[in-house]
Design a protein around this motif. Sequence first.
Motif, PDB file in Angstrom:
ATOM      1  N   THR A  68       0.829  -1.201   0.000  1.00  0.00           N
ATOM      2  CA  THR A  68       0.000   0.000   0.000  1.00  0.00           C
ATOM      3  C   THR A  68       0.864   1.251   0.000  1.00  0.00           C
ATOM      4  O   THR A  68       0.602   2.218  -0.735  1.00  0.00           O
ATOM      5  CB  THR A  68      -0.942   0.007   1.222  1.00  0.00           C
ATOM      6  N   LEU A  69       1.906   1.243   0.811  1.00  0.00           N
ATOM      7  CA  LEU A  69       2.840   2.370   0.839  1.00  0.00           C
ATOM      8  C   LEU A  69       3.533   2.565  -0.508  1.00  0.00           C
ATOM      9  O   LEU A  69       3.714   3.694  -0.972  1.00  0.00           O
ATOM     10  CB  LEU A  69       3.884   2.158   1.941  1.00  0.00           C
ATOM     11  N   LEU A  70       3.893   1.462  -1.150  1.00  0.00           N
ATOM     12  CA  LEU A  70       4.620   1.553  -2.430  1.00  0.00           C
ATOM     13  C   LEU A  70       3.698   1.940  -3.587  1.00  0.00           C
ATOM     14  O   LEU A  70       4.071   2.775  -4.425  1.00  0.00           O
ATOM     15  CB  LEU A  70       5.301   0.214  -2.735  1.00  0.00           C
ATOM     16  N   ASN A  71       2.512   1.359  -3.633  1.00  0.00           N
ATOM     17  CA  ASN A  71       1.648   1.515  -4.802  1.00  0.00           C
ATOM     18  C   ASN A  71       0.614   2.625  -4.697  1.00  0.00           C
ATOM     19  O   ASN A  71       0.222   3.207  -5.714  1.00  0.00           O
ATOM     20  CB  ASN A  71       0.923   0.192  -5.087  1.00  0.00           C
ATOM     21  N   ILE A  72       0.151   2.915  -3.496  1.00  0.00           N
ATOM     22  CA  ILE A  72      -0.869   3.952  -3.327  1.00  0.00           C
ATOM     23  C   ILE A  72      -0.261   5.244  -2.800  1.00  0.00           C
ATOM     24  O   ILE A  72      -0.422   6.310  -3.401  1.00  0.00           O
ATOM     25  CB  ILE A  72      -1.994   3.472  -2.370  1.00  0.00           C
ATOM     26  N   THR A  73       0.458   5.153  -1.694  1.00  0.00           N
ATOM     27  CA  THR A  73       1.115   6.346  -1.147  1.00  0.00           C
ATOM     28  C   THR A  73       2.307   6.742  -2.009  1.00  0.00           C
ATOM     29  O   THR A  73       2.703   7.911  -2.026  1.00  0.00           O
ATOM     30  CB  THR A  73       1.559   6.093   0.305  1.00  0.00           C
ATOM     31  N   GLN A  74       2.872   5.768  -2.714  1.00  0.00           N
ATOM     32  CA  GLN A  74       3.975   5.969  -3.662  1.00  0.00           C
ATOM     33  C   GLN A  74       5.203   6.589  -2.997  1.00  0.00           C
ATOM     34  O   GLN A  74       5.701   7.634  -3.407  1.00  0.00           O
ATOM     35  CB  GLN A  74       3.513   6.813  -4.847  1.00  0.00           C
ATOM     36  N   VAL A  75       5.684   5.908  -1.949  1.00  0.00           N
ATOM     37  CA  VAL A  75       6.905   6.323  -1.265  1.00  0.00           C
ATOM     38  C   VAL A  75       8.027   5.354  -1.617  1.00  0.00           C
ATOM     39  O   VAL A  75       7.799   4.290  -2.194  1.00  0.00           O
ATOM     40  CB  VAL A  75       6.698   6.367   0.264  1.00  0.00           C
ATOM     41  N   GLU A  76       9.245   5.712  -1.272  1.00  0.00           N
ATOM     42  CA  GLU A  76      10.392   4.841  -1.488  1.00  0.00           C
ATOM     43  C   GLU A  76      10.362   3.685  -0.478  1.00  0.00           C
ATOM     44  O   GLU A  76       9.796   3.815   0.616  1.00  0.00           O
ATOM     45  CB  GLU A  76      11.689   5.630  -1.325  1.00  0.00           C
TER      46      GLU A  76
END
Length: 402
Positions: free
Chosen positions: A240-248
Amino acid sequence: MPEPSPATANYSRQKIVLIILSLAIGGFGIGTGEFAIMGLMPNVALDFGITEPQVGHLISAYALGVVVGAPVLAIFGAQLFRKHLLIALMAFYALGNFASAMAGSYETLMVSRFVAGLPHGAYFGVAALVAASLVPLNQRAKAVSFIMMGLALALLFGNPLATLLGQHLEWRYAFGFVAFIAAVTTVLVFVFLPLNRDETRHSSLSELRAFNSPKIWYPLAIGAVGFAGMFCVFSYLAPTLLNITQVEPIWIPVGLFVFGLGGFVGNILGGWLFDRFQFRSVGLILLWAAVVLALFPVATGSLWSILIACFLVALMVAMGPALQTHLMDVAHGAQTLAAASHHAAFNLANAIGPWLGGMAISAGMGWQVTGYVGSATAVTGLLIFLAAQKKLKSEPAHSLAD
């Protein structure tokens, strides 16, 4: 629960602290082993060439191992002294995680995770009983919360550390780390926990007979269903962090740390709430969970809002010590089995949550749908709680007797 037995009443404060600390370290190791795969989901998926929802099945395999192992090992271990049972369970856990670290295929890792989960529930259940037996009646919840604190600290420190190990070395090192902690705990329990030959032991059949009570099954059902929402969100937090929030990827351990901080606070909050509201505290926690989980998808758009949401969702951990202490009050004659089954119920939630979330994600609803799925399970748990409250009013609970 009666006052401490003469054997335990003679322990010094320092001795009690060392015993509880040793048991809590085991809880830290088990919690790290349970949750490590969640932060390493992208790494494991890449290594084995599978999808992240398939990695979610590894989480479910471990959880199902707990569900199977908790009652089975508790029944067969009921006639053992608790010290001997704890040592055997922790040694078993070390071997299961070593096998996970050495797994050469997805299928082998699936079996290894199931095996590693087998001693989980029985260990926590017996450790909680030992801790409660060391202190006066009015300090039971506090002692149990210290054992559960190891699990909370695993969320806070163990899981982010395991994720960093996996990201910078290889995911296998995370399970090697867990195996090492389990081995250390085995030694600590052997050294610091005296063998209490005066403790009450029950036969397997008597535990099973006493276990057949609605007063026990209702709280177990609440844990299995109501707590699934937290695991639904937590299991898919990394993608979710990688694909939605788009963080490293470096932000994944930060998110896990914040989640762990919420779990740490929630563990303390659970004891505080139960001391003041007794079983009603469980209903308050479920109501809170239903609202916060429903709002989680809205918070996934930015880093800071999702971090706040992670903390708030993780406060659901408060349900752990509340339900555990309640079970101590109602599980007459089935101490070991009920205490172990409490953790089996929570790990059934750990199987249900990722499974439901994975189905919703695979259906194309997006990673953030885990919040809505989790809210639905919390509402269902709240309905079970209301039914349990009605049952308790008709048959008042008494204190657990050895």
